[in-house]
Motif scaffolding. Structure first.
Motif, PDB file in Angstrom:
ATOM      1  N   ASP A 196       0.806  -1.220   0.000  1.00 21.42           N
ATOM      2  CA  ASP A 196       0.000   0.000   0.000  1.00 21.42           C
ATOM      3  C   ASP A 196       0.843   1.276   0.000  1.00 21.42           C
ATOM      4  OD1 ASP A 196      -2.334  -1.682   0.283  1.00 21.42           O
ATOM      5  OD2 ASP A 196      -1.695  -1.947   2.358  1.00 21.42           O
ATOM      6  N   GLN A 197       2.018   1.233   0.632  1.00 24.95           N
ATOM      7  CA  GLN A 197       2.858   2.431   0.674  1.00 24.95           C
ATOM      8  C   GLN A 197       3.339   2.854  -0.712  1.00 24.95           C
ATOM      9  OE1 GLN A 197       3.409   4.435   3.236  1.00 24.95           O
ATOM     10  NE2 GLN A 197       2.159   3.133   4.575  1.00 24.95           N
ATOM     11  N   ASN A 198       3.290   1.951  -1.668  1.00 31.59           N
ATOM     12  CA  ASN A 198       3.720   2.306  -3.026  1.00 31.59           C
ATOM     13  C   ASN A 198       2.813   3.350  -3.668  1.00 31.59           C
ATOM     14  OD1 ASN A 198       5.831   0.581  -2.762  1.00 31.59           O
ATOM     15  ND2 ASN A 198       5.228  -0.826  -4.392  1.00 31.59           N
ATOM     16  N   ARG A 199       1.690   3.606  -3.057  1.00 30.96           N
ATOM     17  CA  ARG A 199       0.841   4.697  -3.544  1.00 30.96           C
ATOM     18  C   ARG A 199       1.574   6.027  -3.477  1.00 30.96           C
ATOM     19  NH1 ARG A 199      -2.776   8.543  -1.667  1.00 30.96           N
ATOM     20  NH2 ARG A 199      -2.152   8.146   0.480  1.00 30.96           N
ATOM     21  N   LEU A 200       2.564   6.125  -2.569  1.00 34.70           N
ATOM     22  CA  LEU A 200       3.301   7.370  -2.378  1.00 34.70           C
ATOM     23  C   LEU A 200       4.539   7.474  -3.263  1.00 34.70           C
ATOM     24  CD1 LEU A 200       3.003   7.589   1.510  1.00 34.70           C
ATOM     25  CD2 LEU A 200       1.864   9.049  -0.152  1.00 34.70           C
ATOM     26  N   LYS A 201       4.774   6.491  -4.122  1.00 40.75           N
ATOM     27  CA  LYS A 201       5.862   6.612  -5.081  1.00 40.75           C
ATOM     28  C   LYS A 201       5.555   7.715  -6.083  1.00 40.75           C
ATOM     29  CE  LYS A 201       7.938   1.997  -5.080  1.00 40.75           C
ATOM     30  NZ  LYS A 201       9.315   2.450  -4.890  1.00 40.75           N
ATOM     31  N   ARG A 202       6.589   8.393  -6.515  1.00 42.28           N
ATOM     32  CA  ARG A 202       6.386   9.503  -7.435  1.00 42.28           C
ATOM     33  C   ARG A 202       5.713   9.049  -8.736  1.00 42.28           C
ATOM     34  NH1 ARG A 202      11.391  11.560  -7.643  1.00 42.28           N
ATOM     35  NH2 ARG A 202      11.080  12.924  -5.849  1.00 42.28           N
ATOM     36  N   GLN A 203       6.014   7.830  -9.172  1.00 38.79           N
ATOM     37  CA  GLN A 203       5.464   7.316 -10.425  1.00 38.79           C
ATOM     38  C   GLN A 203       4.291   6.354 -10.208  1.00 38.79           C
ATOM     39  OE1 GLN A 203       6.307   8.319 -13.542  1.00 38.79           O
ATOM     40  NE2 GLN A 203       7.509   9.851 -12.416  1.00 38.79           N
ATOM     41  N   SER A 204       3.619   6.476  -9.069  1.00 41.62           N
ATOM     42  CA  SER A 204       2.493   5.581  -8.794  1.00 41.62           C
ATOM     43  C   SER A 204       1.313   5.922  -9.686  1.00 41.62           C
ATOM     44  CB  SER A 204       2.075   5.689  -7.323  1.00 41.62           C
ATOM     45  OG  SER A 204       1.449   6.943  -7.079  1.00 41.62           O
ATOM     46  N   ASN A 205       0.427   4.956  -9.848  1.00 41.96           N
ATOM     47  CA  ASN A 205      -0.797   5.213 -10.619  1.00 41.96           C
ATOM     48  C   ASN A 205      -1.656   6.281  -9.963  1.00 41.96           C
ATOM     49  OD1 ASN A 205      -0.084   3.348 -12.524  1.00 41.96           O
ATOM     50  ND2 ASN A 205      -1.500   1.758 -11.837  1.00 41.96           N
ATOM     51  N   THR A 206      -1.571   6.373  -8.640  1.00 45.48           N
ATOM     52  CA  THR A 206      -2.325   7.407  -7.933  1.00 45.48           C
ATOM     53  C   THR A 206      -1.904   8.782  -8.413  1.00 45.48           C
ATOM     54  OG1 THR A 206      -2.493   5.994  -5.979  1.00 45.48           O
ATOM     55  CG2 THR A 206      -2.930   8.334  -5.672  1.00 45.48           C
TER      56      THR A 206
END
Length: 786
Positions: free
Chosen positions: A99-109
């Motif tokens: 879930d923390q990958n939502r905060l990646k700069r290149q996330s789909n979010t």
């Protein structure tokens, strides 16, 4: 327009039934069964809405070691995951949520986020700027099997697939290890459901940590792997399991966590342990860490660490909070099958509000929710004050409201809104322990199944807190503005596609359930059916169909029309009063009927020409010989021929037929129009000439033959002088102005004000500027044309 019509009626039944049996197309049939939309019952999920005899669900156990670096705000962890395959299927891989990958700069979010409005707050702009700089997400450093051999895996945004060395057959289990780290973020800047809060005044951090470890996605009969990407709205579909977690933090921190503390002797002082023992049977909260002790901790800076060890059984997730700023109070609550410790953790900034209300609200929530569902089964229930406004995890919740500090006086005060906001959010988040932490619905797919059901129970609990509690959601009229708007989608919409999240997933389903309880089913039938649903599906994973079917199965009420209208469409409620007709049986007696016709004619207005011609010259005034029998008697006068005909026919009637002809009761036929499309029960207050008010409730099935307009016959001894539709605003009718006969004026008021001199000058200048602009426009047009 509503009008009162008086007329004679003999074949009353034929006239009143015509509109009821008007034909409608199948597409307009609001009462067609919902089976065409629901999945076919099977051995896993029955037609009654109960789990089938072959129902199954996976189990996942975790052993985790975690450490937070208070200097860098970085989290480092390792875990062992034991995955038990209870499904009838063979699995070749396992999906984990990152879930923390939502905060990646290149996330789909980030890629799919839309542009902000031109007007934006400073804090909103700060979030955008800092979010563009921050590159969070998991750094997976190792994935190994039980023999420390590297395992193949692939990361797809917020999901990680671990490929198994050999297929995992039904009934088998597999164990593997994951190591990771990631950078915690400042929650008040970047938002989200977890993070840290920085207190600049005393250079301290308060951590609320959730979605912090790679955790197994759910796999179940109706969905398979629930591996839909996490974009921010659809929360978490997870499996139950047992947790063994060790949390290493600075030695002067206090930790609040899911589960039961296993090493109190190592992390708590004897005084704190004694206070905890006292709190177990206390009648009010006992301070485990006092405000003075928390202030002292704020100033300390230990270079050592402590490891807090917690275990939790049969939970679907795990979260914790840590800070040296925490005040800690606790009180035991034991009733029925519940035996738990209600505990609150909050900084001094939370007082005087938190010490008064937090733990009390936890206990109140369990008392109320237990009545409608099942006894709270876990050994602790915690409320933490931190940066997260409101979020839930098993046994622990994060709640935000605090008093306001007046920097001039140094006093802390709170508004009415803040007080009830705190009580409400604690009830809501603690209530989530029931839905979805125990009744384990798929949040990634259907937000309303946890938020909507929980908001409904929150409303019931709030109303039990104090009389006239100012609940934000629950009352029917609170949803009318949303329900008549064009900016909505059906409740049965995936979490990530909802337009107005709060109204759609929280407010509308909560309102629907309250209407179902108060208006459609009644409290006794509803409460039994709702509790049956909770009992059937606690520690299991229900789908919407299971809820819909259980509510009908346990109540013997066909609710397909209700689910279809409220959950599958965006129709709204707008039932209007139409014409009101007053009928009486035609006695056929010429003397009686001609007198009635004359009285009816006298109610008609006088024509304008007749009024203005009154007293004017007419021929018969000069020549009275032109007058005859018909001038002496009006058109309503009965003749002997009429009487002879009546007497002849009347002799042939049976006595019961004669009785019907002289029935002096009032026969009212009231027309109702469904303008909003959503069928609902018709609820009326009938006011009589003597002041008595009769309350009438008509089931929604009155619309089953014609969902657009119906007529209803009322036979009453007394004269009706007023009619009110939905008198207690219980159906979410979006336009109550068409609910009254006689019609009522729409009341409002003029807001009078004096125009300030500056305003007058500004308006004058605006007029001058506009005139100059118009001149420029005219000049430009001429130049372009030349």
């Amino acid at each position: 327009m509503i009008k009162l019509i008086k007329s004679a009626l003999f074949c009353l039944c034929v006239v009143s039934i015509n509109s009821v049996f008007a034909k409608s197309s199948i597409s307009d049939d609001k009462f067609r069964q919902l089976e065409e939309n629901l999945p076919t019952p099977n051995a896993y999920r029955t037609a009654s809405g109960a789990p089938g005899h072959q129902y199954w669900q996976q189990k996942v156990n975790y052993k985790i070691n975690i450490e937070i670096d208070d200097k860098t705000q970085r989290l480092t962890g390792s875990e062992n995951i034991e995955y038990i395959n209870n499904s009838p299927d063979t699995l070749r891989y396992i999906w984990l949520q990152l879930d923390q990958n939502r905060l990646k700069r290149q996330s789909n979010t980030n890629k799919t986020s839309t542009a902000p409005n031109k007007k934006i707050t400073f804090s909103g702009m700060r979030s955008i700027v800092e979010g563009d700089k921050f590159d969070g997400g998991y750094n997976i450093t190792a994935v190994t099997d039980s023999h420390s051999n590297a395992m193949k895996y692939i990361i797809n945004n917020t999901m990680m697939r671990i490929d198994l060395a050999k297929p995992l057959k039904s009934g088998d289990k597999v164990s593997f290890n994951v190591k990771w780290n990631y950078q915690l973020h400042e929650q008040k800047v970047l938002g989200g459901r977890s993070g840290y809060e920085y207190f600049e005044e005393d250079d301290n951090y308060l951590y609320e940590v959730a979605q912090w470890f790679p955790r197994a996605a759910s796999y179940y009969d109706a969905m398979g792997w629930q591996n839909k990407q996490f974009l921010g709205n659809g929360e978490f579909a997870l499996e139950f399991g047992d947790y063994d977690v060790k949390i290493t933090v600075p030695a002067d921190h206090i930790v609040a966590s899911t589960g039961v503390l296993q090493n109190a002797n190592k992390v708590l002082t004897k005084t704190q342990r004694d206070r905890l023992a006292k709190a177990k049977t206390a009648k009010k909260p006992v301070l485990i860490v006092t405000p003075d002790e928390a202030l002292k901790n704020e100033k300390s800076r230990s270079n050592k660490t402590k490891t807090w060890h917690f275990t939790a059984k049969n939970v679907r997730d795990f979260a914790f909070a840590s800070s040296r700023k925490f005040i800690w109070d606790a009180q035991g609550y034991k009733k029925g099958g519940t035996d738990t410790m209600a505990m609150s953790f909050y900084p001094n900034e939370g007082n005087p509000l938190w010490e008064k209300y937090s733990t009390e609200a936890i206990i109140h929530t369990m008392e109320q929710y237990n009545k409608y569902t099942f006894d709270y089964p876990y050994p602790v229930s915690i409320s933490v004050n931190g940066p997260v406004g409101g979020m839930e995890y098993p046994m622990i919740t994060f709640n935000g409201p605090r008093p306001t500090l007046d920097k001039k006086t140094g006093e802390k005060t709170y508004s009415r809104r803040t007080k009830y906001g705190l009580i409400g959010v604690i009830i809501h988040e603690v209530g989530h322990n029931y839905f979805p932490m125990i009744v384990n619905s798929d949040e990634r797919q259907w937000t309303w199944m946890d938020e909507g059901l929980n908001t409904f129970l929150q409303f019931l609990a709030e109303q039990a807190w104090e009389e006239n509690y100012p609940s934000r959601r629950g009352h029917a009229n609170g949803m009318t503005t949303y329900m008549k708007s064009s900016n909505q989608v059906p409740i049965m919409t995936n979490s990530e596609s909802i337009l107005q999240f709060g109204n759609n997933a929280y407010g509308k389903p909560a309102t629907a359930l309250n209407i179902l309880r108060e208006t459609v089913m009644g409290r006794e039938l509803f409460d039994f059916a709702f509790k049956e649903y909770a009992q059937r599906w606690k520690f299991k994973r229900p789908t919407p169909a299971d809820f819909f079917r259980t509510m009908e199965d346990a109540s013997a009420i066909d609710l397909d029309w209700f689910w279809r209208g409220w959950f599958y469409t965006t129709d709204h409620v707008d039932i209007a009063l139409g014409d009101i007709h007053l009928y009486r049986p035609n006695s056929q007696n010429p003397d009686v009927e001609e007198a009635w016709e004359r009285a009816l004619d006298n109610e008609n207005p006088t024509f304008i020409s007749d009024l203005r011609n009154k007293g004017a010259w007419v021929r018969t005034a000069e020549k009275p010989e032109l007058l005859d029998f018909y001038n002496e008697h009006d058109e309503f006068t009965a003749t002997n021929a009429d009487r002879n005909s009546y007497n002849s026919k009347h002799k042939k009637l049976k006595q019961w037929e004669k009785d019907l002809l002289v029935d002096k009761r009032n026969f009212y036929i009231i027309d109702f129009n469904n303008l909003g499309g959503l069928v609902m029960p018709i609820i009326l207050d009938l006011t009589y000439a003597d002041g008595e008010v009769e309350h009438v409730r008509i089931p929604a099935e009155i619309w089953r033959k014609n969902s657009k307009s119906v007529s209803k016959l009322f036979i009453r001894e007394k004269e009706i002088t007023a009619i009110t539709l939905d008198p207690h605003w219980e159906t979410a009718d979006v336009n109550v102005n068409n609910n009254y006969w006689p019609a009522r004026p729409i009341k409002s008021r003029f807001e009078l004000y004096k125009r300030k001199k500056a305003d007058m000058m500004r308006d004058y200048n605006v007029e001058l500027k506009s005139a100059d602009d118009n001149k420029e426009d005219d000049t430009n047009k001429k130049e372009k044309s030349n």
